[in-house]
Scaffold this active site. Structure first.
Site, mmCIF file in Angstrom:
data_model
loop_
_atom_site.group_PDB
_atom_site.id
_atom_site.type_symbol
_atom_site.label_atom_id
_atom_site.label_comp_id
_atom_site.label_asym_id
_atom_site.label_seq_id
_atom_site.Cartn_x
_atom_site.Cartn_y
_atom_site.Cartn_z
ATOM 1 N N GLY A 229 0.847 -1.186 0.000
ATOM 2 C CA GLY A 229 0.000 0.000 0.000
ATOM 3 C C GLY A 229 0.880 1.231 0.000
ATOM 4 O O GLY A 229 1.133 1.863 -1.035
ATOM 5 N N ARG A 230 1.438 1.511 1.176
ATOM 6 C CA ARG A 230 2.250 2.711 1.398
ATOM 7 C C ARG A 230 3.355 2.902 0.363
ATOM 8 O O ARG A 230 3.569 4.013 -0.138
ATOM 9 C CB ARG A 230 2.887 2.549 2.787
ATOM 10 N N TYR B 25 0.291 7.928 15.504
ATOM 11 C CA TYR B 25 1.504 7.089 15.592
ATOM 12 C C TYR B 25 2.758 7.897 15.891
ATOM 13 O O TYR B 25 3.868 7.410 15.673
ATOM 14 C CB TYR B 25 1.768 6.362 14.261
ATOM 15 N N CYS C 13 -9.662 21.177 18.174
ATOM 16 C CA CYS C 13 -9.619 21.378 19.627
ATOM 17 C C CYS C 13 -9.156 20.122 20.338
ATOM 18 O O CYS C 13 -9.914 19.474 21.067
ATOM 19 C CB CYS C 13 -10.986 21.815 20.120
ATOM 20 N N GLU C 14 -7.951 19.736 20.075
ATOM 21 C CA GLU C 14 -7.296 18.583 20.698
ATOM 22 C C GLU C 14 -5.830 18.933 20.846
ATOM 23 O O GLU C 14 -5.215 19.440 19.896
ATOM 24 C CB GLU C 14 -7.370 17.340 19.787
ATOM 25 N N TYR D 183 -2.369 6.684 3.616
ATOM 26 C CA TYR D 183 -3.024 6.823 4.917
ATOM 27 C C TYR D 183 -3.183 8.289 5.306
ATOM 28 O O TYR D 183 -3.059 8.654 6.468
ATOM 29 C CB TYR D 183 -2.267 6.024 5.992
HETATM 30 N N1 LLP Z 1 -2.526 -5.990 3.493
HETATM 31 C C1 LLP Z 1 -3.222 -5.982 4.640
HETATM 32 C C2 LLP Z 1 -4.038 -7.140 4.995
HETATM 33 C C3 LLP Z 1 -3.162 -4.869 5.484
HETATM 34 O O1 LLP Z 1 -3.841 -4.859 6.622
HETATM 35 C C4 LLP Z 1 -2.374 -3.752 5.106
HETATM 36 C C5 LLP Z 1 -2.306 -2.567 5.947
HETATM 37 C C6 LLP Z 1 -1.685 -3.807 3.884
HETATM 38 C C7 LLP Z 1 -1.776 -4.949 3.106
HETATM 39 C C8 LLP Z 1 -0.846 -2.677 3.374
HETATM 40 O O2 LLP Z 1 0.220 -2.395 4.205
HETATM 41 P P1 LLP Z 1 1.371 -1.382 3.703
HETATM 42 O O3 LLP Z 1 2.033 -1.993 2.499
HETATM 43 O O4 LLP Z 1 0.730 -0.089 3.383
HETATM 44 O O5 LLP Z 1 2.276 -1.295 4.871
HETATM 45 N N2 LLP Z 1 -2.578 3.686 9.006
HETATM 46 C C9 LLP Z 1 -1.256 3.125 9.225
HETATM 47 C C10 LLP Z 1 -1.046 1.867 8.442
HETATM 48 C C11 LLP Z 1 -2.098 0.819 8.704
HETATM 49 C C12 LLP Z 1 -1.911 -0.392 7.822
HETATM 50 C C13 LLP Z 1 -3.066 -1.301 7.883
HETATM 51 N N3 LLP Z 1 -2.960 -2.448 7.056
HETATM 52 C C14 LLP Z 1 -0.215 4.190 8.891
HETATM 53 O O6 LLP Z 1 -0.592 5.308 8.553
HETATM 54 O O7 LLP Z 1 0.980 3.954 9.021
#
Ligand code: LLP
Length: 460
Positions: A306-307, A347, A372-373, A401
Site C-alpha cells: 500500500g504505502r 503514531y 480542539c485537541e 493513509y
Molecule cells: N494488506 C493488509 C491485509 C493490510 O492490513 C495492510 C495494511 C496492507 C496490506 C498494506 O500495508 P502497507 O504496504 O501499506 O504497509 N494507518 C497506518 C497503516 C495501517 C496499515 C493497515 N494495514 C499508517 O498510517 O501507518
C-alpha cells in the site's frame, strides 16, 4: 530534526546499496516527484502553488507518474517469482490513483464494500481482488461473491457466513484462510498485525481445522484456494514477511496433504518508505527473501503493498493562518490538521514540512492545526522560514493513509484531491462543502423511508 541547508529542499534521496546483489546505483525508492526548481517546490515539474491555485487549500496532491513508477518497480521485482501485486486500497483509494494502478494491471486488496465499489468504479478487475478484514457484513460478502472476489476469511463464523451467501447467490466463492502466524515485527505497535494477540486472522490450529472442513466436503459452494498472511506495516526488513510466509506455507501444505488443491499464498503488505526522505529498502530485497521461502513449492504468490506505492507520491498542501510566539518557541497555525492527516497524532509519525517558496530558515517551528485537541500537532520541530499568514507549506510523504484516514471532526470538510500526470494537474475530488456535511441529517428526525439516501443496490 531536519538537517536542511539555508535553502530547504526534500532530502537528496541518493541511491543506496541494496545489499542483495542488485546494482547499488539503483534509482531512489520510492520515486520522489517533489523537488525545488528555482526556489519553488514543484511536483512533476509544476509549481505546487499553481497546482493548488484553483482549489485552494488544504489539498492533497498526488503525482500519478510516481505512483506508476513505484508500481512498475514492485511488479518488476516480483516478476521472477510470478507474483501478483495487489495494491492495498486502504492506503489511498482516490479513484484516479486506483484507475492508474488498474490500468497497469494491478490487482487490489480491499477491506470493505466501500473500497470494493471504488475499485470497480475505477475499472479494477474484481477477479484480481482479494477481500480481507475481520468484520465483513453479509452485504459486503454478497457484493464480493457476486463479483468473483476472493475472500480472505478471518474466523470460523465468517466462513459459515460466506458459505451461506455463496449458497443463496448460487455463486461458487473462492476463499483463502487468513492465518495469524504469531510473528512479531519491529514496527510501531499500532501497525503490528501478526502477533498472537492481534485481532487479525485465525491461529494456525484453527486454520488447519477450517481447511480440514473443506477437505471433508463440508463447505459445498466454497472453493478453498490457499492462505493469506500479513505481519504488519512499515516493516524494518523482509524477515517478518519471510517468517509469516513460512507459517502460511506450512498451513497450505497441510491443506494439500488433506487433499485440497491449494496454491494461493498471499504474504500481505508492509513494504516501507523512509519518512526522513531517504531511500528505503527496495522491493527487490523483499522479493529475494520470499524467493528462498517459496522456491520449488509451486505456489501462486501475491503481495499487497500500500504505502510503498503511494506515500511519496503525495503531499498535503496547506496555508499558514496565523503565527503564534510562545515561550516554548515558534508556532504556526495552518488550515489543516489531524482531521486531514492523522498519522502524527495516532503514531507520532514525522512528516517533513516544506515551504512552497524557498527562503532562509528561521529555526524549529511547531506546526499545529485548528482542531480542539492537544494532539493536533502536525510537526513539533519543522525547520521552516519565518512564514507569514497566507504562505503555503507542504507535508510530504502524505500520499498513503492521509485522505483515507481523514474525518469531519470539529465540523471540518475534507480537502480537495488533485492529481498530476504528464505535466498536467487535474482536480480528482473537489473539497467537501458545508452543505454536504449537513446533507444526510434532519434536526427533527424522520422515518428511514423519508430520509433515504441515493438508491440502494448500485447495480454493482
Ligand atoms: N494488506 C493488509 C491485509 C493490510 O492490513 C495492510 C495494511 C496492507 C496490506 C498494506 O500495508 P502497507 O504496504 O501499506 O504497509 N494507518 C497506518 C497503516 C495501517 C496499515 C493497515 N494495514 C499508517 O498510517 O501507518
Amino acid at each position: 530534526m531536519s538537517q536542511s541547508p539555508a535553502v530547504p529542499h526534500p532530502a537528496p534521496n541518493g541511491a543506496a546499496p541494496t545489499g542483495d546483489g542488485t546494482p547499488s546505483r539503483r534509482a531512489p525508492w520510492p520515486p520522489d516527484p517533489f523537488s525545488y526548481l528555482d526556489g519553488r517546490l514543484c511536483v512533476g515539474g509544476l509549481p505546487l502553488d499553481e497546482v493548488v491555485a484553483d482549489t485552494g487549500t488544504p489539498a492533497y496532491v498526488y503525482d500519478l507518474d510516481a505512483v506508476a513508477a513505484a508500481y512498475r518497480r514492485v511488479a518488476a521485482a516480483f516478476e521472477p517469482l510470478g507474483a501478483r501485486v495487489l495494491y492495498a486500497a486502504k492506503a489511498n483509494s482516490n479513484l484516479a490513483v486506483l484507475a492508474t494502478l488498474a490500468g497497469l494491471g494491478s490487482g487490489f486488496d480491499v477491506v470493505s464494500g466501500g473500497e470494493l465499489v471504488r475499485v470497480l468504479r475505477a475499472g479494477g478487475d474484481p477477479e484480481a481482488c482479494v477481500f480481507a478484514g475481520v468484520g465483513k457484513t453479509t452485504a459486503e460478502l454478497e457484493l464480493a461473491v457476486g463479483h468473483g472476489v476472493t475472500v480472505h476469511v478471518e474466523s470460523a463464523d465468517e466462513l459459515d457466513a460466506l458459505a451461506e451467501v455463496a449458497a443463496r447467490l448460487e455463486r461458487p466463492a473462492r476463499f483463502a484462510v487468513r492465518v495469524n502466524p504469531d510473528v512479531e515485527v519491529d514496527t510501531h505497535v499500532n501497525i503490528q498485525t501478526g502477533h498472537d494477540e492481534a485481532k487479525f486472522g485465525v491461529p494456525v490450529a484453527v486454520a488447519h481445522e477450517l481447511l480440514a472442513r473443506a477437505a471433508r466436503g463440508e463447505l459445498g459452494g466454497l472453493i478453498p484456494v490457499g492462505v493469506h498472511v500479513h505481519v504488519g506495516s512499515q516493516l524494518p526488513d523482509p524477515d517478518g514477511v519471510a517468517a509469516g510466509a513460512r507459517v502460511g506455507l506450512e498451513v497450505l501444505e497441510a491443506g494439500r496433504a488433506a487433499g485440497l488443491e491449494l496454491d494461493w499464498l498471499d504474504v500481505g503488505g508492509g513494504l516501507p518508505v523512509d519518512y526522513g526522505g531517504g531511500t528505503a529498502i527496495g522491493p527487490e530485497r523483499f522479493a529475494a527473501a520470499l524467493a528462498t521461502v517459496v522456491a520449488g513449492r509451486d505456489v501462486r504468490l501475491a503481495v499487497e503493498p500500500g504505502r510503498a506505492l503511494v506515500a511519496r507520491a503525495g503531499a498535503l498542501v496547506s496555508k499558514v493562518l496565523y503565527r503564534k510566539h510562545r515561550s516554548a518557541g515558534r508556532m504556526l497555525v495552518v488550515d489543516t490538521g489531524m482531521h486531514h492527516l492523522l498519522r502524527p497524532a495516532l503514531y507520532q509519525a514525522v512528516h517533513r514540512v516544506r515551504p512552497l517558496r524557498a527562503a532562509p530558515l528561521a529555526g524549529p517551528t511547531e506546526v499545529v492545526g485548528p482542531i480542539c485537541e492537544s494532539t493536533d500537532v502536525l510537526a513539533t520541530e519543522a525547520d521552516l522560514p519565518d512564514l507569514a499568514p497566507g504562505e503555503l507549506v507542504a507535508f510530504l510523504d502524505a500520499g498513503a493513509y492521509g485522505m483515507t484516514m481523514a474525518s469531519n471532526y470539529n465540523g471540518q470538510p475534507r480537502p480537495a484531491e488533485i492529481v498530476v500526470a504528464d505535466g498536467v494537474a487535474r482536480v480528482a475530488r473537489r473539497r467537501e462543502t458545508w452543505e454536504e456535511l449537513l446533507a444526510s441529517e434532519t434536526a427533527t428526525g424522520a422515518s428511514v423511508a423519508a430520509i433515504q439516501g441515493p438508491a440502494g443496490p448500485l447495480g454493482w
